[in-house]
Design a protein around this motif. Structure first.
Motif, short mmCIF file in Angstrom:
data_model
loop_
_atom_site.label_atom_id
_atom_site.label_comp_id
_atom_site.label_asym_id
_atom_site.label_seq_id
_atom_site.Cartn_x
_atom_site.Cartn_y
_atom_site.Cartn_z
N ARG A 180 25.51 25.21 77.46
CA ARG A 180 25.89 26.43 78.16
C ARG A 180 24.66 27.19 78.65
N ILE A 181 23.63 27.27 77.83
CA ILE A 181 22.40 27.98 78.22
C ILE A 181 21.73 27.25 79.38
N LEU A 182 21.51 25.95 79.22
CA LEU A 182 20.82 25.18 80.25
C LEU A 182 21.61 25.14 81.56
N ALA A 183 22.91 24.97 81.47
CA ALA A 183 23.74 24.91 82.68
C ALA A 183 23.70 26.25 83.42
N TYR A 184 23.73 27.35 82.68
CA TYR A 184 23.65 28.67 83.31
C TYR A 184 22.30 28.86 84.00
N LEU A 185 21.21 28.52 83.31
CA LEU A 185 19.89 28.68 83.90
C LEU A 185 19.74 27.80 85.14
N TYR A 186 20.28 26.61 85.09
CA TYR A 186 20.20 25.70 86.23
C TYR A 186 21.02 26.24 87.41
N ALA A 187 22.20 26.75 87.14
CA ALA A 187 23.04 27.32 88.20
C ALA A 187 22.35 28.52 88.86
N CYS A 188 21.71 29.35 88.07
CA CYS A 188 20.97 30.50 88.63
C CYS A 188 19.82 30.01 89.50
N LEU A 189 19.08 29.03 89.02
CA LEU A 189 17.95 28.50 89.78
C LEU A 189 18.41 27.91 91.11
N LYS A 190 19.44 27.07 91.06
CA LYS A 190 19.95 26.44 92.28
C LYS A 190 20.55 27.47 93.25
N GLY A 191 21.17 28.50 92.69
CA GLY A 191 21.81 29.50 93.53
C GLY A 191 20.90 30.62 93.97
N GLY A 192 19.65 30.61 93.50
CA GLY A 192 18.71 31.66 93.87
C GLY A 192 19.07 33.02 93.29
N ARG A 193 19.77 33.00 92.16
CA ARG A 193 20.20 34.25 91.51
C ARG A 193 19.29 34.58 90.33
N ASP A 194 19.15 35.87 90.07
CA ASP A 194 18.44 36.31 88.88
C ASP A 194 19.28 35.98 87.65
N VAL A 195 18.60 35.67 86.57
CA VAL A 195 19.28 35.38 85.31
C VAL A 195 19.69 36.69 84.65
N ASP A 196 20.95 36.79 84.27
CA ASP A 196 21.43 37.91 83.47
C ASP A 196 21.32 37.45 82.02
N THR A 197 20.33 37.95 81.30
CA THR A 197 20.08 37.47 79.94
C THR A 197 21.24 37.78 78.99
N ASN A 198 22.09 38.72 79.37
CA ASN A 198 23.27 38.99 78.53
C ASN A 198 24.20 37.78 78.48
N VAL A 199 24.25 37.00 79.55
CA VAL A 199 25.13 35.84 79.62
C VAL A 199 24.75 34.79 78.57
N ILE A 200 23.48 34.73 78.22
CA ILE A 200 23.03 33.74 77.23
C ILE A 200 22.68 34.39 75.89
N SER A 201 23.22 35.57 75.66
CA SER A 201 22.97 36.28 74.39
C SER A 201 23.86 35.71 73.28
N CYS A 202 23.49 35.97 72.05
CA CYS A 202 24.28 35.48 70.93
C CYS A 202 25.68 36.08 70.94
N ASP A 203 25.80 37.33 71.36
CA ASP A 203 27.12 37.98 71.39
C ASP A 203 28.06 37.28 72.37
N VAL A 204 27.58 37.03 73.58
CA VAL A 204 28.42 36.38 74.60
C VAL A 204 28.71 34.93 74.21
N LEU A 205 27.74 34.26 73.62
CA LEU A 205 27.94 32.87 73.21
C LEU A 205 28.77 32.76 71.93
N GLY A 206 29.00 33.87 71.25
CA GLY A 206 29.85 33.88 70.07
C GLY A 206 29.23 33.27 68.83
N ILE A 207 27.91 33.44 68.68
CA ILE A 207 27.21 32.90 67.52
C ILE A 207 26.34 33.99 66.90
#
Length: 109
Positions: free
Chosen positions: A12-39
């Protein structure tokens, strides 16, 4: 495989970072936070540390002080090594299929 398995979280982390890179979008670090990932935070830190130490991501600093580690995310991105791991590793493929099955079976995800 469960949603909180290490390979699923790594995917999930790697796929999100890759999608942001390919899409030219800034990374929202909240998306890869422990709270959002449920751990929990300790598990998240172990996973992120593993991603950094294996060279799959950069822009994340792991520090150690007072017998406690912490991570500082400063413009995190996936590396070429991370992309290759994401695309070629058999456990990443299983994680991808697992998440696709979950998404297909649970509307709204």
């Amino acid at each position: 495989m469960a949603q909180n398995d290490m390979h699923v979280i790594m995917y999930r982390i790697l796929a999100y970072l890759y999608a942001c890179l390919k899409g030219g979008r800034d990374v929202d670090t909240n998306v890869i936070s422990c709270d959002v990932l449920g751990i929990n935070e300790r598990y998240w830190l172990a996973i992120v540390t593993e991603l950094v130490e294996r060279g799959y991501v950069r822009g994340i600093s792991i520090t150690h002080a007072d017998n406690r580690a912490s991570a500082f995310l400063h413009d995190p991105t996936i590396t070429m090594t991370g992309v290759e791991f994401l695309m070629e590793n058999s456990m990443m493929a299983k994680a991808r299929r697992f998440l696709q099955d979950i998404k297909a079976s649970v509307p709204g995800l």
